[in-house]
Design an enzyme around this catalytic site. Structure first.
Site, short mmCIF file in Angstrom:
data_model
loop_
_atom_site.label_atom_id
_atom_site.label_comp_id
_atom_site.label_asym_id
_atom_site.label_seq_id
_atom_site.Cartn_x
_atom_site.Cartn_y
_atom_site.Cartn_z
N VAL A 109 0.84 -1.22 0.00
CA VAL A 109 0.00 0.00 0.00
C VAL A 109 0.87 1.26 0.00
CG1 VAL A 109 -1.88 -1.21 1.19
CG2 VAL A 109 -0.15 -0.01 2.54
N HIS A 125 -4.63 -4.03 -2.20
CA HIS A 125 -5.01 -3.70 -0.82
C HIS A 125 -5.11 -2.20 -0.57
CE1 HIS A 125 -3.15 -7.87 0.26
NE2 HIS A 125 -4.35 -7.98 -0.26
N CYS A 136 -19.85 8.27 2.24
CA CYS A 136 -20.07 8.60 0.82
C CYS A 136 -18.86 8.15 0.02
CB CYS A 136 -20.34 10.11 0.68
SG CYS A 136 -18.88 11.15 0.87
N GLY A 191 8.71 -11.35 -3.05
CA GLY A 191 8.70 -10.67 -1.75
C GLY A 191 7.42 -10.81 -0.96
N THR A 192 6.81 -12.00 -1.05
CA THR A 192 5.61 -12.20 -0.24
C THR A 192 5.64 -13.57 0.42
OG1 THR A 192 3.18 -12.30 -0.29
CG2 THR A 192 4.31 -12.99 -2.28
N ASN A 217 12.09 -14.84 -3.41
CA ASN A 217 11.82 -14.53 -2.02
C ASN A 217 13.04 -14.79 -1.16
OD1 ASN A 217 9.38 -13.53 -0.56
ND2 ASN A 217 9.90 -15.24 0.78
C1 BV8 Z 1 -10.96 -11.34 2.29
C2 BV8 Z 1 -3.59 -3.75 4.02
C3 BV8 Z 1 -13.18 -12.05 1.98
C4 BV8 Z 1 -3.50 -3.48 5.48
C5 BV8 Z 1 -3.49 -6.13 3.93
C6 BV8 Z 1 -10.48 -14.99 9.29
C7 BV8 Z 1 -11.32 -13.88 9.31
C8 BV8 Z 1 -11.39 -12.99 8.26
C9 BV8 Z 1 -10.61 -13.19 7.15
C10 BV8 Z 1 -9.78 -14.30 7.15
C11 BV8 Z 1 -9.71 -15.19 8.19
N1 BV8 Z 1 -8.80 -16.16 7.87
C12 BV8 Z 1 -8.28 -15.90 6.65
C13 BV8 Z 1 -8.87 -14.78 6.21
C14 BV8 Z 1 -8.65 -14.17 4.98
C15 BV8 Z 1 -7.64 -13.03 5.24
C16 BV8 Z 1 -6.26 -13.62 5.30
O1 BV8 Z 1 -5.73 -14.00 4.30
N2 BV8 Z 1 -5.69 -13.69 6.51
C17 BV8 Z 1 -4.34 -14.24 6.63
C18 BV8 Z 1 -3.61 -13.53 7.77
C19 BV8 Z 1 -4.47 -15.74 6.87
N3 BV8 Z 1 -7.79 -12.18 4.08
C20 BV8 Z 1 -8.65 -11.17 4.13
O2 BV8 Z 1 -9.28 -10.84 5.11
C21 BV8 Z 1 -8.82 -10.44 2.82
N4 BV8 Z 1 -10.20 -10.28 2.52
O3 BV8 Z 1 -10.57 -12.48 2.36
O4 BV8 Z 1 -12.27 -10.99 2.00
C22 BV8 Z 1 -13.65 -12.19 3.40
C23 BV8 Z 1 -14.52 -11.24 3.89
C24 BV8 Z 1 -15.02 -11.41 5.19
C25 BV8 Z 1 -14.61 -12.50 5.99
C26 BV8 Z 1 -13.70 -13.44 5.48
C27 BV8 Z 1 -13.21 -13.28 4.19
C28 BV8 Z 1 -8.18 -9.07 2.89
C29 BV8 Z 1 -6.68 -9.22 2.98
C30 BV8 Z 1 -6.04 -7.85 2.87
C31 BV8 Z 1 -5.52 -7.46 4.21
N5 BV8 Z 1 -4.78 -6.20 4.09
N6 BV8 Z 1 -2.88 -4.99 3.77
C32 BV8 Z 1 -2.29 -2.65 5.75
O5 BV8 Z 1 -1.32 -2.70 5.00
O6 BV8 Z 1 -2.34 -1.96 6.78
S1 BV8 Z 1 -2.57 -7.54 3.82
C33 BV8 Z 1 -0.97 -7.27 4.29
O7 BV8 Z 1 -0.34 -8.56 4.18
C34 BV8 Z 1 -0.14 -6.37 3.39
O8 BV8 Z 1 -0.85 -5.87 2.29
C35 BV8 Z 1 0.94 -7.31 2.91
O9 BV8 Z 1 1.42 -6.99 1.66
C36 BV8 Z 1 0.17 -8.56 2.88
C37 BV8 Z 1 0.83 -9.83 2.65
O10 BV8 Z 1 1.96 -9.90 3.46
P1 BV8 Z 1 3.35 -9.97 2.68
O11 BV8 Z 1 3.36 -8.86 1.69
O12 BV8 Z 1 3.55 -11.32 2.17
O13 BV8 Z 1 4.34 -9.59 3.82
P2 BV8 Z 1 4.99 -10.62 4.86
O14 BV8 Z 1 5.65 -9.80 5.91
O15 BV8 Z 1 3.97 -11.63 5.26
O16 BV8 Z 1 6.08 -11.40 4.01
C38 BV8 Z 1 7.19 -10.71 3.48
C39 BV8 Z 1 7.97 -11.74 2.70
O17 BV8 Z 1 9.06 -11.08 2.08
C40 BV8 Z 1 8.58 -12.84 3.58
O18 BV8 Z 1 8.31 -14.09 2.98
C41 BV8 Z 1 10.08 -12.54 3.56
O19 BV8 Z 1 10.84 -13.74 3.52
C42 BV8 Z 1 10.23 -11.80 2.27
N7 BV8 Z 1 11.30 -10.81 2.27
C43 BV8 Z 1 11.71 -10.00 3.26
N8 BV8 Z 1 12.71 -9.21 2.80
C44 BV8 Z 1 12.89 -9.50 1.50
C45 BV8 Z 1 12.00 -10.54 1.15
N9 BV8 Z 1 11.95 -11.07 -0.08
C46 BV8 Z 1 12.80 -10.57 -1.01
N10 BV8 Z 1 13.68 -9.58 -0.75
C47 BV8 Z 1 13.76 -9.02 0.49
N11 BV8 Z 1 14.65 -8.06 0.72
ZN ZN Z 2 -18.53 11.62 3.05
#
Ligand code: BV8
Ligand code: ZN
Length: 260
Positions: A109, A125, A136, A191-192, A217
């Site tokens: 984001v 996201h 609104c 990177g995810t 990654n």
């Molecule tokens: C949805 C904005 C339908 C926020 C983000 C229980 C209840 C409700 C929902 C769920 C549930 N269980 C599962 C879900 C679904 C949930 C989900 O997936 N949860 C996960 C935790 C299991 N998803 C949702 O809720 C989505 N909506 O499903 O809607 C719905 C509706 C109602 C009810 C149920 C379902 C919405 C998901 C969006 C959430 N918002 N971001 C903010 O930023 O403040 S997600 C957030 O995580 C970020 O956007 C981020 O990008 C994203 C993913 O994380 P990563 O980018 O992968 O980051 P992470 O740290 O995890 O990993 C980094 C990686 O990089 C590592 O692997 C590391 O090794 C590597 N790395 C590090 N350095 C380097 C590198 N690689 C290369 N080079 C480097 N230098």
């Molecule tokens: Zn408004």
């Protein structure tokens, strides 16, 4: 099964496939912004004080304490403002210039892909530099004001223009993301941790359709077993090296530069 390449080594097959590809889609996560100094979500550094992102990035958290959630986002926006795109962002902007049909799908984001020059970006996201009204359809670009914001149009509370956990993604952006991934000659995931849905499902849908998935990654992820090739390394090192080798591969004779 994935051919998990040793750290950083890019197999020639990857270079050839990308050099010949007409359609490429890339999915990025927080790891691509890590070398810009933006903390990742699940890394050791954590993201803020003693709060986990999954606690604050939710509609429930905003409902119960909008000031705390705004404070977190204002703090993160400060980090993003001080950050610069890193070589991973630049390499992806360069790749977009070389490949006829290129779509960059990001979970991030922070807006760093656009600042690096990427044009065709799908922000799954949302974007931390925008706010939207809870009632609104008013959306504003945030500058440097902080605190809790009210809508200038209807007086309701403004919220970060971000998709929180438990919220649905923009259906149009999601459809475009699946279409881009599903029609790609190569789908790159960089990177995810590939745990957040529905973004993490894109690569698996590409594999089910017989597509080619390249993962870049720092650490292995749940995708590593399914990706065709995984290159373990820093995105800021692997992606520039990949674009450089694509260029060498695409301009015949480039390896034999005439003595200047
Ligand atoms: C949805 C904005 C339908 C926020 C983000 C229980 C209840 C409700 C929902 C769920 C549930 N269980 C599962 C879900 C679904 C949930 C989900 O997936 N949860 C996960 C935790 C299991 N998803 C949702 O809720 C989505 N909506 O499903 O809607 C719905 C509706 C109602 C009810 C149920 C379902 C919405 C998901 C969006 C959430 N918002 N971001 C903010 O930023 O403040 S997600 C957030 O995580 C970020 O956007 C981020 O990008 C994203 C993913 O994380 P990563 O980018 O992968 O980051 P992470 O740290 O995890 O990993 C980094 C990686 O990089 C590592 O692997 C590391 O090794 C590597 N790395 C590090 N350095 C380097 C590198 N690689 C290369 N080079 C480097 N230098
Ligand atoms: Zn408004």
């Amino acid at each position: 099964m994935s051919d998990a390449a040793e750290s950083g080594r890019i197999p020639q097959e990857v270079v050839t496939r990308l050099s010949e590809a007409q359609r490429v889609a890339v999915l990025t996560g927080a790891g691509v912004s890590a070398e810009s100094g933006i903390p990742t979500f699940r890394g050791k550094a954590g993201l803020w004080k003693n709060h986990r992102p999954e606690q604050l990035a939710t509609p429930q958290a905003f409902r119960s304490d909008p000031a705390l959630v705004w404070e977190w986002y204002h703090w993160r926006r400060g980090l993003v403002r001080q950050a610069d795109p890193n070589p991973a962002h630049s390499a992806l902007a360069e790749m977009e210039n070389r490949i006829p049909h290129f779509v960059l799908i990001t979970q991030n984001v922070d807006g760093l892909h656009m600042r690096a020059g990427s044009g065709n970006v799908l922000e799954m996201h949302g974007n931390i530099n925008r706010a939207r009204c809870c009632s609104c359809d008013n959306r504003i670009q945030l500058t440097d004001e902080s605190g809790v914001l009210d809508c200038a149009r209807c007086g309701s509370l403004m919220r970060p223009d971000i998709v929180w956990f438990g919220e649905s993604l923009d259906p149009d952006i999601l459809a475009q993301s699946y279409r881009a991934a599903g029609t790609a000659d190569v789908f790159v995931v960089a990177g995810t941790s590939s745990v957040v849905q529905p973004a993490a499902s894109l690569a698996f849908s590409v594999k089910e359709a017989g597509g080619f998935v390249l993962e870049i990654n720092l650490d292995p992820t749940p995708l590593t077993g399914a990706a065709d090739i995984t290159v373990l390394g820093k995105a800021g090192e692997v992606l520039p090296e990949l674009v450089k080798r694509m260029w060498e591969n695409q301009t015949p004779g480039s390896l034999f530069q005439p003595d200047r």
